[in-house]
Motif scaffolding. Sequence first.
Motif, mmCIF file in Angstrom:
data_model
loop_
_atom_site.group_PDB
_atom_site.id
_atom_site.type_symbol
_atom_site.label_atom_id
_atom_site.label_comp_id
_atom_site.label_asym_id
_atom_site.label_seq_id
_atom_site.Cartn_x
_atom_site.Cartn_y
_atom_site.Cartn_z
ATOM 1 N N PHE A 1 1.059 -1.074 -0.283
ATOM 2 C CA PHE A 1 0.005 -0.070 0.070
ATOM 3 C C PHE A 1 1.219 1.166 -0.094
ATOM 4 C CE2 PHE A 1 -2.332 3.206 2.846
ATOM 5 C CZ PHE A 1 -3.272 3.825 1.371
ATOM 6 N N ASN A 2 2.055 0.894 1.112
ATOM 7 C CA ASN A 2 2.699 2.714 1.108
ATOM 8 C C ASN A 2 3.454 2.743 -0.814
ATOM 9 O OD1 ASN A 2 4.009 4.113 3.267
ATOM 10 N ND2 ASN A 2 3.329 1.695 4.188
ATOM 11 N N ARG A 3 3.883 1.706 -0.788
ATOM 12 C CA ARG A 3 4.318 1.608 -2.528
ATOM 13 C C ARG A 3 3.519 2.322 -3.689
ATOM 14 N NH1 ARG A 3 9.589 0.935 -5.465
ATOM 15 N NH2 ARG A 3 8.598 1.494 -7.241
ATOM 16 N N PHE A 4 2.076 1.933 -3.235
ATOM 17 C CA PHE A 4 0.922 2.088 -4.423
ATOM 18 C C PHE A 4 0.857 3.832 -4.313
ATOM 19 C CE2 PHE A 4 -3.409 3.363 -4.025
ATOM 20 C CZ PHE A 4 -3.330 3.462 -5.383
ATOM 21 N N LEU A 5 0.841 4.291 -3.143
ATOM 22 C CA LEU A 5 1.323 6.089 -2.630
ATOM 23 C C LEU A 5 2.480 6.400 -3.785
ATOM 24 C CD1 LEU A 5 -0.199 5.603 1.408
ATOM 25 C CD2 LEU A 5 -1.569 6.425 -1.201
ATOM 26 N N VAL A 6 3.304 6.256 -2.787
ATOM 27 C CA VAL A 6 4.472 6.214 -3.748
ATOM 28 C C VAL A 6 4.440 6.726 -5.082
ATOM 29 C CG1 VAL A 6 6.749 6.683 -4.040
ATOM 30 C CG2 VAL A 6 5.925 6.271 -2.099
ATOM 31 N N LEU B 1 -5.255 10.419 -3.994
ATOM 32 C CA LEU B 1 -4.207 11.403 -3.303
ATOM 33 C C LEU B 1 -4.414 13.244 -3.896
ATOM 34 C CD1 LEU B 1 -0.891 9.707 -3.536
ATOM 35 C CD2 LEU B 1 -2.569 9.431 -1.449
ATOM 36 N N LYS B 2 -4.246 14.211 -3.630
ATOM 37 C CA LYS B 2 -3.798 14.921 -3.704
ATOM 38 C C LYS B 2 -3.412 16.286 -3.028
ATOM 39 C CE LYS B 2 -7.176 17.354 -0.009
ATOM 40 N NZ LYS B 2 -8.020 17.915 0.281
ATOM 41 N N TRP B 3 -2.884 17.477 -3.922
ATOM 42 C CA TRP B 3 -1.685 18.611 -3.825
ATOM 43 C C TRP B 3 -2.551 18.984 -2.338
ATOM 44 C CZ3 TRP B 3 2.817 18.730 -5.226
ATOM 45 C CH2 TRP B 3 2.974 18.054 -7.098
ATOM 46 N N ARG B 4 -1.156 18.361 -1.441
ATOM 47 C CA ARG B 4 -1.670 19.423 0.260
ATOM 48 C C ARG B 4 -2.198 20.631 0.421
ATOM 49 N NH1 ARG B 4 1.443 19.447 5.664
ATOM 50 N NH2 ARG B 4 -0.135 18.867 6.918
ATOM 51 N N GLY B 5 -3.602 21.213 1.332
ATOM 52 C CA GLY B 5 -4.097 22.186 1.037
ATOM 53 C C GLY B 5 -5.065 21.913 -0.434
ATOM 54 N N ALA B 6 -5.303 21.478 -0.871
ATOM 55 C CA ALA B 6 -6.052 21.997 -2.175
ATOM 56 C C ALA B 6 -7.593 21.203 -1.277
ATOM 57 C CB ALA B 6 -5.398 20.775 -3.311
ATOM 58 N N HIS B 7 -8.535 22.704 -1.706
ATOM 59 C CA HIS B 7 -9.883 21.456 -0.655
ATOM 60 C C HIS B 7 -10.305 21.031 -2.405
ATOM 61 C CE1 HIS B 7 -9.644 23.218 2.681
ATOM 62 N NE2 HIS B 7 -9.549 24.615 2.254
ATOM 63 N N GLU B 8 -11.153 19.799 -2.381
ATOM 64 C CA GLU B 8 -11.849 19.134 -3.748
ATOM 65 C C GLU B 8 -11.997 20.062 -4.304
ATOM 66 O OE1 GLU B 8 -11.067 16.269 -4.076
ATOM 67 O OE2 GLU B 8 -10.504 15.963 -1.201
ATOM 68 N N THR B 9 -13.323 21.014 -4.304
ATOM 69 C CA THR B 9 -13.861 21.597 -4.929
ATOM 70 C C THR B 9 -12.854 23.144 -6.110
ATOM 71 O OG1 THR B 9 -14.209 23.138 -3.159
ATOM 72 C CG2 THR B 9 -16.398 21.602 -3.952
ATOM 73 N N GLU B 10 -12.209 23.639 -4.264
ATOM 74 C CA GLU B 10 -11.049 24.177 -5.053
ATOM 75 C C GLU B 10 -10.389 23.677 -6.400
ATOM 76 O OE1 GLU B 10 -8.225 27.810 -3.071
ATOM 77 O OE2 GLU B 10 -8.536 25.769 -2.310
ATOM 78 N N PRO C 1 3.626 17.407 1.136
ATOM 79 C CA PRO C 1 3.523 17.841 0.072
ATOM 80 C C PRO C 1 2.122 17.381 -0.869
ATOM 81 C CG PRO C 1 4.894 17.142 -1.662
ATOM 82 C CD PRO C 1 4.912 16.388 0.044
ATOM 83 N N PHE C 2 1.613 15.621 -0.211
ATOM 84 C CA PHE C 2 0.371 15.693 -0.577
ATOM 85 C C PHE C 2 -0.174 14.749 0.506
ATOM 86 C CE2 PHE C 2 3.745 14.330 -4.031
ATOM 87 C CZ PHE C 2 3.453 14.949 -4.866
ATOM 88 N N GLU C 3 -1.631 14.510 0.285
ATOM 89 C CA GLU C 3 -2.652 14.449 1.054
ATOM 90 C C GLU C 3 -3.508 12.516 0.819
ATOM 91 O OE1 GLU C 3 -4.208 16.671 3.368
ATOM 92 O OE2 GLU C 3 -5.163 18.102 1.394
ATOM 93 N N VAL C 4 -4.050 12.134 1.077
ATOM 94 C CA VAL C 4 -5.238 11.067 0.826
ATOM 95 C C VAL C 4 -5.464 12.126 0.354
ATOM 96 C CG1 VAL C 4 -6.254 9.399 1.532
ATOM 97 C CG2 VAL C 4 -4.245 8.947 2.303
ATOM 98 N N ARG C 5 -7.191 11.397 -0.065
ATOM 99 C CA ARG C 5 -8.178 12.882 -0.282
ATOM 100 C C ARG C 5 -9.344 12.591 0.319
ATOM 101 N NH1 ARG C 5 -9.836 13.483 -6.361
ATOM 102 N NH2 ARG C 5 -11.932 12.903 -5.131
ATOM 103 N N ASP C 6 -10.217 13.368 0.718
ATOM 104 C CA ASP C 6 -10.928 13.666 1.531
ATOM 105 C C ASP C 6 -12.331 12.719 1.676
ATOM 106 O OD1 ASP C 6 -9.477 15.987 1.724
ATOM 107 O OD2 ASP C 6 -10.797 17.500 1.906
ATOM 108 N N ASP C 7 -12.243 11.745 0.249
ATOM 109 C CA ASP C 7 -13.845 11.500 -0.072
ATOM 110 C C ASP C 7 -13.236 10.165 0.095
ATOM 111 O OD1 ASP C 7 -12.053 12.062 -2.261
ATOM 112 O OD2 ASP C 7 -13.793 11.560 -3.671
ATOM 113 N N VAL C 8 -12.129 9.533 0.399
ATOM 114 C CA VAL C 8 -11.043 8.159 0.592
ATOM 115 C C VAL C 8 -11.367 7.390 1.680
ATOM 116 C CG1 VAL C 8 -9.566 7.161 0.576
ATOM 117 C CG2 VAL C 8 -10.383 8.067 -1.391
ATOM 118 N N LYS C 9 -11.505 6.636 2.438
ATOM 119 C CA LYS C 9 -11.497 5.901 3.501
ATOM 120 C C LYS C 9 -10.645 4.178 3.078
ATOM 121 C CE LYS C 9 -15.408 7.476 6.273
ATOM 122 N NZ LYS C 9 -17.028 7.837 7.163
ATOM 123 N N ILE C 10 -9.837 4.071 4.002
ATOM 124 C CA ILE C 10 -9.285 2.802 3.839
ATOM 125 C C ILE C 10 -9.229 1.420 4.298
ATOM 126 C CG2 ILE C 10 -7.190 1.332 3.687
ATOM 127 C CD1 ILE C 10 -6.270 4.687 3.634
#
Length: 452
Positions: free
Chosen positions: A59-64, A82-91, A142-151
């Motif tokens: 899973f960690n390899r998948f994220l990288v 993933l998304k660039w960190r600090g980006a709200h989904e709509t923005e 610089p990255f974060e898991v998207r807000d609409d994702v659950k693991i």
Amino acid sequence: MARGSGCRWLGLKDGQGKPLSTCVALATGMKCLPVDKVAKASGNVLHDWHAEVLAIRAFNRFLVDECADLAAKGMSGISDFLKWRGAHETEHLALQSAVKKQQTTSTVTERGRSPTSGTDEHEGRRTTDALSNLAYMDGQQPFEVRDDVKIYMYISEAPCGDASMELTMAAQEDATPWPIPVTEPPHESSDNHLTFHDTFLVHPPSAPKMLGRGHFDRLGIVRRKPARPDAPPTLSKSCSDKLALKQCTSLLSSLVSLLVHPGNAYLSTLVLPESQYVQSACERAFGAQGRLAPLTDPEVSSRWTGTGYAFVPFTVLPTSREFRYSRRSTAAGEELVPSNLSSLCTPWRQEMLINGVLQGRKQFDPKGASTVCRRSMWRLVAQVVVATAVATGSRRTEPLDRILEKRTYRQVKDANDLEGRKRVKVAVQDVLGGWVRNDGDENWSRDGSNLK
């Protein structure tokens, strides 16, 4: 896939409760590296390839791999996970739309058709700057898991260690705790770690004891990976203990936590077959009212303020669905044979492993290094750091750049940028008690050389 070897997979489900749509990591495996071989691993050999641990590494390899893909696409890149960190989904979506419009305008201009006005050029520059500013909110990941994702994670067998002790006891003809063989009185080692006599593990008086599968009367303790009494000793902690720790450190490894913020990278739900689910064992091993209860004390959690980490207990749910190749699926009269094969699969890659290295390679041959081993992960993370600097125009990349300057893996692990994560690990290990580090495989460099 060998019968009885166990299967673990991690999947993703969106925040609206829609059915699970993507399996992002799958693994099988049931062995680990003896402690006397850890120093020979040189970052190329896995220490632990029990299916749960291997699935988390995959899973960690998948994220990288996702980070590398996003960095290659630039700040307007899109990922389902993933998304660039600090980006709200709509923005973020609005900005991406603006960038695409800008790119379309540029294409038209290149074909010799004049833009309608000079506004588009200035608007495009403002959009690009806005996207760049979304990354590195605090100069960190610089990255974060998207807000609409659950693991979610499905495990075909109860995790070895505390969460499976009742099942282990029930499977014995004689539930008497198994003794720990010792060939001579224990003595203090120079580094206060465990000492070894013949093939048996003994403990200096001041060192915490870390049992394997036996001593059924002792519940709620840290255990090492179970093995036959005559097997070489290991210091790999049980899957129950490692999963318990992940409730505080997130599923991210130390290297990946330099790229991805841990905030939304916690396991939401652990799913076990009904035959492997003992509610009291799971609550004791993982629950907020079990052995981890001290972590709910605000005084403890306050020490983690600003680290991005928290105690996030996952839900454990039973299911009637069995893994096709589980022990319970064995036909009458069919004999189960232990397997030394393990495997992993993600949307980006798949591998077959034996003894912690690629199938067909000798165990300590660097060419046998898995894509999820320590050295491979360090190399890829370093590549993503460079690609991220390019994608962001080298904006505020200093924390990541520092990992490129480290000569050894030990220096990376000891870096100040991982101080917050280390504080969390120490706090959890203190609460669990008896956690013995599996040291010895840190003094090697990214390029393949071993250093002293």
